[in-house]
Design a protein around this motif. Sequence first.
Motif, PDB file in Angstrom:
ATOM      1  N   HIS A 172       0.857  -1.174   0.000  1.00  0.00           N
ATOM      2  CA  HIS A 172       0.000   0.000   0.000  1.00  0.00           C
ATOM      3  C   HIS A 172       0.894   1.225   0.000  1.00  0.00           C
ATOM      4  O   HIS A 172       1.956   1.246   0.614  1.00  0.00           O
ATOM      5  CB  HIS A 172      -0.891  -0.007   1.240  1.00  0.00           C
ATOM      6  CG  HIS A 172      -2.016   0.994   1.163  1.00  0.00           C
ATOM      7  ND1 HIS A 172      -1.809   2.342   1.218  1.00  0.00           N
ATOM      8  CD2 HIS A 172      -3.348   0.816   1.018  1.00  0.00           C
ATOM      9  CE1 HIS A 172      -2.979   2.965   1.129  1.00  0.00           C
ATOM     10  NE2 HIS A 172      -3.930   2.057   0.995  1.00  0.00           N
ATOM     11  N   VAL A 173       0.417   2.226  -0.692  1.00  0.00           N
ATOM     12  CA  VAL A 173       1.193   3.446  -0.819  1.00  0.00           C
ATOM     13  C   VAL A 173       1.258   4.207   0.503  1.00  0.00           C
ATOM     14  O   VAL A 173       2.005   5.166   0.627  1.00  0.00           O
ATOM     15  CB  VAL A 173       0.577   4.304  -1.938  1.00  0.00           C
ATOM     16  CG1 VAL A 173      -0.758   4.865  -1.489  1.00  0.00           C
ATOM     17  CG2 VAL A 173       1.517   5.384  -2.385  1.00  0.00           C
ATOM     18  N   SER A 221      -2.443   3.964  -6.344  1.00  0.00           N
ATOM     19  CA  SER A 221      -2.173   3.889  -4.910  1.00  0.00           C
ATOM     20  C   SER A 221      -1.553   2.568  -4.478  1.00  0.00           C
ATOM     21  O   SER A 221      -1.598   2.224  -3.306  1.00  0.00           O
ATOM     22  CB  SER A 221      -3.466   4.131  -4.116  1.00  0.00           C
ATOM     23  OG  SER A 221      -3.808   5.499  -4.132  1.00  0.00           O
ATOM     24  N   THR A 222      -1.011   1.823  -5.420  1.00  0.00           N
ATOM     25  CA  THR A 222      -0.283   0.611  -5.066  1.00  0.00           C
ATOM     26  C   THR A 222       1.149   0.764  -5.562  1.00  0.00           C
ATOM     27  O   THR A 222       1.366   1.154  -6.707  1.00  0.00           O
ATOM     28  CB  THR A 222      -0.932  -0.631  -5.718  1.00  0.00           C
ATOM     29  OG1 THR A 222      -2.257  -0.788  -5.210  1.00  0.00           O
ATOM     30  CG2 THR A 222      -0.132  -1.891  -5.412  1.00  0.00           C
ATOM     31  N   VAL A 223       2.091   0.470  -4.698  1.00  0.00           N
ATOM     32  CA  VAL A 223       3.482   0.465  -5.141  1.00  0.00           C
ATOM     33  C   VAL A 223       3.604  -0.635  -6.199  1.00  0.00           C
ATOM     34  O   VAL A 223       3.298  -1.791  -5.919  1.00  0.00           O
ATOM     35  CB  VAL A 223       4.431   0.190  -3.958  1.00  0.00           C
ATOM     36  CG1 VAL A 223       5.875   0.170  -4.430  1.00  0.00           C
ATOM     37  CG2 VAL A 223       4.242   1.249  -2.874  1.00  0.00           C
TER      38      VAL A 223
END
Lengths: 420, 420
Positions: free
Chosen positions: B213-214, B272-274
Amino acid sequence: MRDAVSKRTQSAIDDLCALVRHESLLGNEASAQGWISDKFAAMGLDVERVKIDISALRDQPGFSPPVIDDYDGRENVVGLHRPKNPTGKSLILNGHMDVVPTGPAEQWRHGPFTPHVEDDWIYGRGAGDMKAGIIAYCQALQALHDIGLEPAAPVALQSVIEEECTGNGALACLHAGYKADCAIIPEPFNQTLMTAQLGVMWFQIHVSGSPAHVLDTSAGSNAIESAFGFFETLKEVEEIWNHPTHRHAAFGAHVHPVNFNLGKIEGGEWASTVPPVCTADIRVGFYPGMELEKVRETIEAVKQSALDNHPACKGAKIEITYRGFQAEGCEMDINHPMMSMIGDIHQEVTGKEIKNLASTATTDARFFQIYGNIPATCYGPKAERIHGIDERVSIASMMEVTEVLALFIADWCGVQKRAT
Amino acid sequence: MRDAVSKRTQSAIDDLCALVRHESLLGNEASAQGWISDKFAAMGLDVERVKIDISALRDQPGFSPPVIDDYDGRENVVGLHRPKNPTGKSLILNGHMDVVPTGPAEQWRHGPFTPHVEDDWIYGRGAGDMKAGIIAYCQALQALHDIGLEPAAPVALQSVIEEECTGNGALACLHAGYKADCAIIPEPFNQTLMTAQLGVMWFQIHVSGSPAHVLDTSAGSNAIESAFGFFETLKEVEEIWNHPTHRHAAFGAHVHPVNFNLGKIEGGEWASTVPPVCTADIRVGFYPGMELEKVRETIEAVKQSALDNHPACKGAKIEITYRGFQAEGCEMDINHPMMSMIGDIHQEVTGKEIKNLASTATTDARFFQIYGNIPATCYGPKAERIHGIDERVSIASMMEVTEVLALFIADWCGVQKRAT
C-alpha cells in the motif's frame, strides 16, 4: 458478549471466505454487493440500494472525477435497522466492498481470490482491506441478535464502492441522506483509533516526446524519460513536505507520512524507436488543511519546473489530468464521546490502551467528518500486506473488532429486546 | 538512362503510394508481400517465396530470437532475373517490407498509411524506411526494360520481413542459398555509401518489486522506479562507449554514435499501489568487433551494479530476456570494386562526390557481409523522420537512386537485349 461473539467465529470465517471469492475489483462489484444484500436481508435488515448518480454528485464537495465512467449496475448497498421506538443514538457502520488490483496472480501462494485459512490468518485480496471489517460489523449485530437484543436506535450498515479510487460511493450515500450521530469504518488499521488522515490526489500525466529513429536519440525527446524527469522533480516536493518543519502536527511522529507514488506507467511501442508518448498514474499525499486547489497549483508548478530545468524533459509536452481521488485530508474530533467510547471498549476487550493513528492514506471517513457533519473514525482489524501480494487479516483481531463493535452498538445505541 | 528513369517518375510515385497503403507492420506483412509478388511477376521475374523456418535458422550465425513466434504466412518474396546465357556479375538488391509502429496516428498530418504527396515529398510510415528503396530497385530494372535491355547476369530482388527487429527474413534468404557477387540495400541513408554499421542488441527487463500500500511506500520497492534505476546505470555505459577513447575508428567523427534507448515500458496497475512489476524494452548500440557475448556480459554486470548500488533498485529482482536484435556490427569492404562503382555512378548522376556513412543503426547488410561472404552496402534515398511522425521520402532522391541502381546494374551485370 464475549461468548456470543466467540461462538460466531466460524461463521465469520466462512462469511469472509465467501466474500473474498467475489472478485470485487473496480467495475466488478455487483456480485459481492449481491452477497451482502442477501446477508443484510437474512439479518432482518431493510435493504436499500443507492445508485451513484454522477450528474447529481458532480457539484458536491468531495466529488472526485471517476476513473471509469460507467456506474450502471454498480450500486451501494445499505442494510437498515429501524427500531419502532428509537431511544439511543444512531450509528452508521460503513465499509467498502471494492478491492484494489491483485498484482501478478501467480505470485500469490493460493491465488488472490482463493481464500485460504492458515493459523490465525485469512489470505486473499480484500480479506483485510476491508471485507473483514464488513463481516465484523455484520457479526457484531448478529451477536446481539443471538442474545435476544437489538439496537435501540437506527443503525445503517453501508457497503459502498469506489473507496479505493474516488470515494464517490460513500459520497452517494451521504447525498442520499443517510445520517447518524456517528460513523465507524472498520478499516484494517490494527485496532487503532484514527485521529486524522492525509489528503490524497491522483492524476495522470500524458507526455508527448518527439519520436525518431534511435540511430540518433538526440533527434527526438524520449517521452518515457521525460515522464521520469517529471516524477523526479515531483519527488523534491515529497521531500519538502516530509521535512519536520513542514509537517502537520498530527503527523509529527511519522517516519515518512507523505508518500508520492508512480503507480502505473505505459509508454512507447518499439525498442528502436524513441518513444513518442508515455502515460503515468501518480498518487500524492498531503496534509489536512491543504486545499486541493493549492495542491494542484504545486503540481502544475512542478510540471513547469521540470520542463524548464530537467534535461530529460527538454522539448517534451506534459498534460495533466486530475481523475480519481481529489480527497482532502481531515482531522477527527478526538474529544467526541464516540472516540473515547471506542477507546474504553477497546481497553475492556483487549486489556490494552488504544493507540491513536494518523493515517497516511485516505478513507471514506472524510465524507462523514467534513461534508456530513457526522463524527467519524476508523477502527478495524489487524491486516498485513494490504494492496500487496498475500494480503491477510488476523482472525483473532477480526473477532476482537466484532466484540468492540457489538459493545459499542450496545453502549451508543442502547439495546432493547429483539423484535420478532 | 536519365530519360528512361525520368519517364518512370509518376509510376514510381504511384507504386510507392500503393505500397505505403499496405500496413506492413510486424506480423502483418502478407498483403504488402502479395503486392510486391504481383509486381515482380508483372516485371517478368520468376517469383519465389522463402519461408522463415525458425527450427532451421536457430543455429545459424546471425540468428535473433523472434519478437513474435508465429511465422505462418509471413514470407520473404524474391523476384529472379535469370538470363539464359549469363555473362556479367550477379547482384542481389535487397529491401525490407516491414515497417515500425506508427506512434500516435492522430499526430500524423494525413495518417501513417494514407500516403500523401506534397512538393518533393511522399509521406507515410515506411515511405522512406524502406519502401522507396524497394520501388527504386524495381523501377531501375523497369527502366532498363523500357529501353529494350535486361541484365546479362542473374539479379535477385529480395523483399524481406523483420529487418526492423531480428533480421531473420534476410537470414532465411541467405540460408535458402541466394548468393551473388554483391548486394545493395537501398536503405534511406541520403545517398551515402555505407561503410560500417553498429551492432544492435535488444533486450527486455522484467522487474519485480515488492508491492505494498502506498501509505508506506518504503514497505515495498517500486518496480517502475527500479526499471529506471537500471536504465540510469546502463546509460553510464553509453557515455563510456561514446567517449572518443573508446570509439571504433569508423565512428570517430560522429557526435554520438552509440545510442541506448528505453523504447517501451509498462508497469503497475493502480495509482495507490506500489507497482509490483515493470517490463521495459531496451535497445543498445555497440561497435563492430564487439562480440555479442561480451555485450551481454556488460548488460548483466550493469544489472548487478544497479541492484548493488542504485537506491531505486534496492530489494528488486531484475530478469533480462534477450529477444529481437542480437546483431553484430560490421565494416564493409571499402576497397571492393562494387563500392567504388556506386561512388562513381553517384558522382556521374548527381555531380557530387559520394559521402561515406558509418551507420549508427543496423541493417540487413550484415548477413551478406559477415555470414554470406557477399560484399554488401547500403545506398538509398533521402528520407526524414524515419521511425518518427510524418516520415517522408524525397521523390527526386528516390529517382536519382533509381538511376544510380539502373546504371549500376548495367555496369556490374552487363546488359543484353531483353528477351521477349
